[in-house]
Design a protein around this motif. Structure first.
Motif, PDB file in Angstrom:
ATOM      1  N   CYS A   1     -55.440 -27.557 -13.125  1.00 59.48           N
ATOM      2  CA  CYS A   1     -54.351 -26.854 -12.991  1.00 59.48           C
ATOM      3  C   CYS A   1     -53.809 -26.769 -14.286  1.00 59.48           C
ATOM      4  O   CYS A   1     -53.587 -27.818 -14.866  1.00 59.48           O
TER       5      CYS A   1
ATOM      6  N   GLY B   1     -50.781 -26.068 -15.190  1.00 62.74           N
ATOM      7  CA  GLY B   1     -49.548 -26.946 -15.597  1.00 62.74           C
ATOM      8  C   GLY B   1     -49.566 -28.546 -15.411  1.00 62.74           C
ATOM      9  O   GLY B   1     -48.583 -28.928 -16.062  1.00 62.74           O
ATOM     10  N   CYS B   2     -50.423 -29.034 -14.869  1.00 60.78           N
ATOM     11  CA  CYS B   2     -50.353 -30.667 -14.625  1.00 60.78           C
ATOM     12  C   CYS B   2     -51.840 -31.406 -14.952  1.00 60.78           C
ATOM     13  O   CYS B   2     -51.914 -32.558 -14.755  1.00 60.78           O
TER      14      CYS B   2
ATOM     15  N   CYS C   1     -51.669 -25.498  -9.184  1.00 62.85           N
ATOM     16  CA  CYS C   1     -51.786 -26.044  -7.796  1.00 62.85           C
ATOM     17  C   CYS C   1     -50.228 -25.826  -7.292  1.00 62.85           C
ATOM     18  O   CYS C   1     -49.389 -25.295  -7.912  1.00 62.85           O
TER      19      CYS C   1
HETATM   20 ZN    ZN Z   1     -50.238 -28.430 -11.265  1.00 63.59          ZN
END
Ligand code: ZN
Length: 234
Positions: free
Chosen positions: A171, A173-174, A199
């Motif tokens: 993902c 973002g993370c 996610c």
């Molecule tokens: Zn994420």
């Protein structure tokens, strides 16, 4: 054994089934940021992904697939060891002059933190190399162990074989592993490109909220993605 179990020919397909055959957990470390652990069915086995892990000395995702070839005994034992914080050793691979094992070492490197590692020993000198290694709080391993124990019986005798690992993307973002079998999201923001493969927690904005609460350093690339998502949220 005379145990008569109801035959349920079902495979994870819809979102409801999916919920029963996957689990993930995240902790936010004060200096290392987000540490993810993902447990899911993968064909006739279990896939445990530590993201990030130390892979040949470099931080990367470590997808570990364990095949169920003994009616779930070994996987259940591993699940129990993780759940109760007991050491566990699983013979993984032997070849000419070397052997690799998978080990779970509770409370290493420190009290409350456990390590899962693939360790290779080369004969005759007996040199050991930690090829893969992931550290997580014992409580997160325990949750993963409980989930593993819960998922193993669902593999059933008719779980489809998986010859290859599912493709795992991280993902943006993370850096949580996102599999074909995971739910993932696309967010259209003000930027020139949509943010794809997020996610659920990042798509909802929960990740950014948790990070802000924890007040930990965030990788600038991740921050850009998370802020793009936040700006696009209603
Ligand atoms: Zn994420």
């Amino acid at each position: 054994m005379g145990r008569h179990k109801q035959h349920k020919p079902r495979r994870p397909r819809g979102a409801e089934d999916r919920a029963t055959t996957e689990w993930f957990g995240t902790v936010i470390h004060p200096t290392e940021g987000m540490l993810h652990l993902d447990v899911r069915q993968s064909g006739n086995g279990i896939l445990i992904t530590c993201s990030p892990a130390e892979v040949d000395g470099i931080p990367a995702a470590w997808p570990l697939r364990l095949v169920n070839d003994d009616n779930g005994r070994e996987l259940t034992d591993l699940g129990a060891a993780l759940a109760t914080g007991q050491p566990y050793v699983l013979g993984a691979d032997t070849g000419p002059g070397y052997e690799t094992v998978l080990v779970f070492i509770p409370h290493l490197p420190e009290e409350g933190v456990g390590t899962l590692a693939r360790v290779r020993t080369d004969a005759p000198a007996g040199i050991t190399t930690w090829e893969r290694c992931a550290e997580r709080p014992m409580s997160l391993w325990a949750e993963a162990g409980d989930s593993l124990t819960r998922i193993v019986p669902l593999l059933g005798p008719d779980a489809p074989p998986a010859d290859e690992l599912e493709d795992c993307r991280l993902c943006p973002g993370c850096y949580r592993p996102v599999y074909e079998s995971s739910s993932s999201y696309t967010v259209f923001g003000a930027g020139p490109f949509p943010v794809i493969g997020l996610c659920r927690l990042c798509a909802e904005g929960s990740t950014l909220r948790s990070l802000r609460q924890a007040d930990v350093p965030v990788d600038p690339q991740q921050r850009t993605v998370l802020e793009t998502v936040a700006a696009a949220l209603p």
